[in-house]
Structures are given as C-alpha cells and as structure tokens.
Motif scaffolding. Structure first.
Motif, PDB file in Angstrom:
ATOM      1  N   TYR A  42      30.471  39.010  28.766  1.00 37.37           N
ATOM      2  CA  TYR A  42      31.545  38.695  29.711  1.00 37.37           C
ATOM      3  C   TYR A  42      32.877  39.244  29.206  1.00 37.37           C
ATOM      4  CZ  TYR A  42      34.995  35.792  32.189  1.00 37.37           C
ATOM      5  OH  TYR A  42      36.059  35.341  32.933  1.00 37.37           O
ATOM      6  N   SER A  43      33.637  39.870  30.105  1.00 33.23           N
ATOM      7  CA  SER A  43      35.008  40.295  29.827  1.00 33.23           C
ATOM      8  C   SER A  43      35.878  39.867  30.999  1.00 33.23           C
ATOM      9  CB  SER A  43      35.102  41.815  29.651  1.00 33.23           C
ATOM     10  OG  SER A  43      34.294  42.261  28.585  1.00 33.23           O
ATOM     11  N   GLY A  44      37.141  39.601  30.735  1.00 33.96           N
ATOM     12  CA  GLY A  44      38.053  39.198  31.795  1.00 33.96           C
ATOM     13  C   GLY A  44      39.381  39.899  31.684  1.00 33.96           C
ATOM     14  N   ILE A  45      39.999  40.178  32.829  1.00 34.72           N
ATOM     15  CA  ILE A  45      41.359  40.706  32.847  1.00 34.72           C
ATOM     16  C   ILE A  45      42.194  39.838  33.777  1.00 34.72           C
ATOM     17  CG2 ILE A  45      40.717  43.084  32.300  1.00 34.72           C
ATOM     18  CD1 ILE A  45      41.050  43.790  35.252  1.00 34.72           C
ATOM     19  N   ASP A  46      43.503  39.788  33.499  1.00 31.54           N
ATOM     20  CA  ASP A  46      44.385  38.956  34.311  1.00 31.54           C
ATOM     21  C   ASP A  46      45.820  39.429  34.110  1.00 31.54           C
ATOM     22  OD1 ASP A  46      43.810  36.003  35.710  1.00 31.54           O
ATOM     23  OD2 ASP A  46      45.899  36.355  35.211  1.00 31.54           O
ATOM     24  N   LEU A  47      46.703  38.958  34.978  1.00 29.16           N
ATOM     25  CA  LEU A  47      48.125  39.247  34.843  1.00 29.16           C
ATOM     26  C   LEU A  47      48.730  38.543  33.640  1.00 29.16           C
ATOM     27  CD1 LEU A  47      49.517  38.963  38.501  1.00 29.16           C
ATOM     28  CD2 LEU A  47      49.630  41.000  37.050  1.00 29.16           C
ATOM     29  N   PHE A  48      48.112  37.435  33.243  1.00 27.64           N
ATOM     30  CA  PHE A  48      48.664  36.598  32.190  1.00 27.64           C
ATOM     31  C   PHE A  48      47.646  36.409  31.069  1.00 27.64           C
ATOM     32  CE2 PHE A  48      50.146  35.201  36.403  1.00 27.64           C
ATOM     33  CZ  PHE A  48      51.485  35.536  36.294  1.00 27.64           C
ATOM     34  N   PRO A  49      48.090  36.259  29.820  1.00 29.65           N
ATOM     35  CA  PRO A  49      47.152  36.068  28.712  1.00 29.65           C
ATOM     36  C   PRO A  49      46.467  34.713  28.782  1.00 29.65           C
ATOM     37  CG  PRO A  49      49.425  35.846  27.954  1.00 29.65           C
ATOM     38  CD  PRO A  49      49.502  36.320  29.379  1.00 29.65           C
ATOM     39  N   GLY A  50      45.316  34.632  28.149  1.00 29.97           N
ATOM     40  CA  GLY A  50      44.561  33.392  28.093  1.00 29.97           C
ATOM     41  C   GLY A  50      43.367  33.557  27.175  1.00 29.97           C
ATOM     42  N   PRO A  51      42.672  32.463  26.871  1.00 26.02           N
ATOM     43  CA  PRO A  51      41.563  32.524  25.911  1.00 26.02           C
ATOM     44  C   PRO A  51      40.401  33.404  26.350  1.00 26.02           C
ATOM     45  CG  PRO A  51      41.675  30.374  26.991  1.00 26.02           C
ATOM     46  CD  PRO A  51      42.925  31.099  27.341  1.00 26.02           C
ATOM     47  N   PHE A  52      40.251  33.619  27.652  1.00 28.03           N
ATOM     48  CA  PHE A  52      39.145  34.439  28.150  1.00 28.03           C
ATOM     49  C   PHE A  52      39.621  35.795  28.679  1.00 28.03           C
ATOM     50  CE2 PHE A  52      37.653  30.077  28.356  1.00 28.03           C
ATOM     51  CZ  PHE A  52      36.397  30.171  27.775  1.00 28.03           C
ATOM     52  N   CYS A  57      46.621  42.974  32.392  1.00 27.00           N
ATOM     53  CA  CYS A  57      46.982  44.165  33.159  1.00 27.00           C
ATOM     54  C   CYS A  57      47.201  43.803  34.619  1.00 27.00           C
ATOM     55  CB  CYS A  57      45.898  45.245  33.042  1.00 27.00           C
ATOM     56  SG  CYS A  57      44.357  44.848  33.888  1.00 27.00           S
ATOM     57  N   ASN A  58      47.859  44.705  35.312  1.00 28.48           N
ATOM     58  CA  ASN A  58      48.052  44.621  36.755  1.00 28.48           C
ATOM     59  C   ASN A  58      47.166  45.696  37.371  1.00 28.48           C
ATOM     60  OD1 ASN A  58      48.890  44.858  39.424  1.00 28.48           O
ATOM     61  ND2 ASN A  58      51.054  44.558  38.945  1.00 28.48           N
ATOM     62  N   ILE A  59      46.170  45.297  38.150  1.00 29.98           N
ATOM     63  CA  ILE A  59      45.194  46.279  38.639  1.00 29.98           C
ATOM     64  C   ILE A  59      45.835  47.312  39.568  1.00 29.98           C
ATOM     65  CG2 ILE A  59      43.320  44.627  38.395  1.00 29.98           C
ATOM     66  CD1 ILE A  59      43.189  44.395  41.417  1.00 29.98           C
ATOM     67  N   GLU A  60      47.025  46.990  40.116  1.00 32.04           N
ATOM     68  CA  GLU A  60      47.714  47.973  40.953  1.00 32.04           C
ATOM     69  C   GLU A  60      48.294  49.129  40.138  1.00 32.04           C
ATOM     70  OE1 GLU A  60      49.678  46.626  44.710  1.00 32.04           O
ATOM     71  OE2 GLU A  60      49.944  44.811  43.522  1.00 32.04           O
ATOM     72  N   GLN A  61      48.320  48.960  38.823  1.00 36.48           N
ATOM     73  CA  GLN A  61      48.767  50.027  37.935  1.00 36.48           C
ATOM     74  C   GLN A  61      47.588  50.698  37.235  1.00 36.48           C
ATOM     75  OE1 GLN A  61      51.589  48.053  35.393  1.00 36.48           O
ATOM     76  NE2 GLN A  61      52.982  47.577  37.083  1.00 36.48           N
ATOM     77  N   GLY A  62      46.384  50.348  37.678  1.00 35.20           N
ATOM     78  CA  GLY A  62      45.175  50.905  37.083  1.00 35.20           C
ATOM     79  C   GLY A  62      44.534  49.922  36.123  1.00 35.20           C
ATOM     80  N   ILE A  63      43.207  49.917  36.092  1.00 31.65           N
ATOM     81  CA  ILE A  63      42.466  49.041  35.188  1.00 31.65           C
ATOM     82  C   ILE A  63      42.130  49.837  33.930  1.00 31.65           C
ATOM     83  CG2 ILE A  63      40.371  47.653  34.897  1.00 31.65           C
ATOM     84  CD1 ILE A  63      40.373  47.198  37.920  1.00 31.65           C
ATOM     85  N   PRO A  64      42.518  49.355  32.750  1.00 29.02           N
ATOM     86  CA  PRO A  64      42.394  50.142  31.517  1.00 29.02           C
ATOM     87  C   PRO A  64      40.975  50.167  30.936  1.00 29.02           C
ATOM     88  CG  PRO A  64      43.373  48.022  31.014  1.00 29.02           C
ATOM     89  CD  PRO A  64      43.214  48.076  32.516  1.00 29.02           C
TER      90      PRO A  64
END
Length: 206
Positions: A42-52, A57-64
């Motif tokens: 499992y991997s997660g991305i979000d606008l804000f940091p968190g444990p998961f 990142c902001n997906i409107e600027q591209g997903i890294p």
C-alpha cells in the motif's frame, strides 16, 4: 445496477486477484489499507502529510511516480476537488498498470436537494473568507459523472466493466428498492467506476 455500501469493501471486491501494489490517492488517514490483503503493498499520496502518506503532492501538478507504477490506483472522492479534472484523470491513468477505481459524488441526491431547500450549504461548498486548498470544485450528478467516465474510457482506450452506486452506507431495503424505481440522479449518494487497461494495453496517457 450494482449497489455497494462501503467504498473500501467495494474496492476489495473489484480488485484484480493479481494485484500486488496499490496507490491510494487522497489517502488521508490510510483507512483503505485496513481493508486490503497483507500481500498488497500500500502507498498513499495526499495534499497534507500523515502517517500513511508516502508522498505529499497536488495531483494537478503531476503525480511523482513513473508510468504504470502501480497495479491498481484508487481515487475515492478526489477528482471533484480538482480544477483540472481532465489532467488529474490522465495522471491516474498514466500511473496505473491494470486498474483504476474512481468515485464521484452525486450532488443531486435527494438529501442534498432537501438541504438546499432548507438553506444549508454543503461543507465542501462553503465560500470561506480566507483561501483554502481542499474544497469541491464541481457539483456532479450521476448523469454527468457517467458521461465523464464513458468519455474518458473511450479517450484513453480503457475498459469500463463495472459501475457501482451507493444509496446508503448500511443495509436499507427501502432505499435499495427505491434505487430500482427512481432515477440515479435522485437516489445515488455517489458512484464508483472501475476502469481497466486491456491485457495488451495501448492505453493513451495524454
């Protein structure tokens, strides 16, 4: 029409059995992880940091992440938060190898209509005095969401084998019956689309 109650359980139901990696877009508290088999990374991305949150990142600027980085990508109640929903969707397609699951809300559900008549705003639609990052940019209906999904499937050469609809998050026989009698724009809380890349995929990414 396929009905579901838990978006997380529905993801598990629709997962390709060969899935080894999954990206949760807009993961927040990582609740999705609790529903997945331990064999899935499992991997997660979000606008804000968190444990998961693996990456902020902001997906409107591209997903890294590189092309086809994850077997399955899930974006549950995310696209309506983006201005450039078309580019955001293309990024989800680009990084998914096999499956992409997307949920969009139905702003024309009967409860939303009653709330509007009572003069109440939805929490994600309030116009605050100060700028905020996280808010709804769209008021999609079931009809417009379905049209968007079918258009994107055609544009990116994707299959769209499953469309699921939520009418309640718990067993409700009357609402499930009503969903068979009344239009989805009235009964659907939200709608989930399962997109798949064909086995010998030539799916477009732009």
């Amino acid at each position: 029409m396929r009905l579901y109650r838990s978006k997380f359980e529905e993801v598990v139901q629709l997962l390709d059995p060969n899935t080894l990696t999954l990206l949760d877009v807009g993961c927040r508290d990582g609740r999705m992880k609790k529903y997945l088999p331990p064999t899935i990374e499992y991997s997660g991305i979000d606008l804000f940091p968190g444990p998961f949150v693996s990456k902020v990142c902001n997906i409107e600027q591209g997903i890294p992440y590189p092309d086809n980085a994850f077997d399955t990508v899930v974006a549950l109640d995310i696209l309506e938060h983006t201005d450039n929903i078309w580019f955001s969707f293309s990024e989800l397609v680009r990084i998914s190898r096999r499956q992409l699951m997307v949920i969009l809300p139905n702003s024309y559900h009967w409860k939303e209509r009653l709330r509007f008549l009572r003069g109440k705003e939805g929490g994600k639609h309030i116009m605050p005095p100060e700028p905020i990052q996280d808010r709804h940019r769209w008021l999609p209906s079931y009809t417009t969401s379905y049209a968007f999904a079918t258009h994107m499937a055609h544009k990116f050469d994707l299959l769209l084998p499953t469309v699921s609809m939520m009418v309640d998050d718990r067993r409700n026989v009357l609402r499930e019956l009503a969903a068979k009698l009344f239009p989805p724009n009235l009964m659907s809380v939200n709608v989930m689309f399962l997109f798949e890349k064909p086995p010998t995929s030539t799916a477009k990414t732009a």
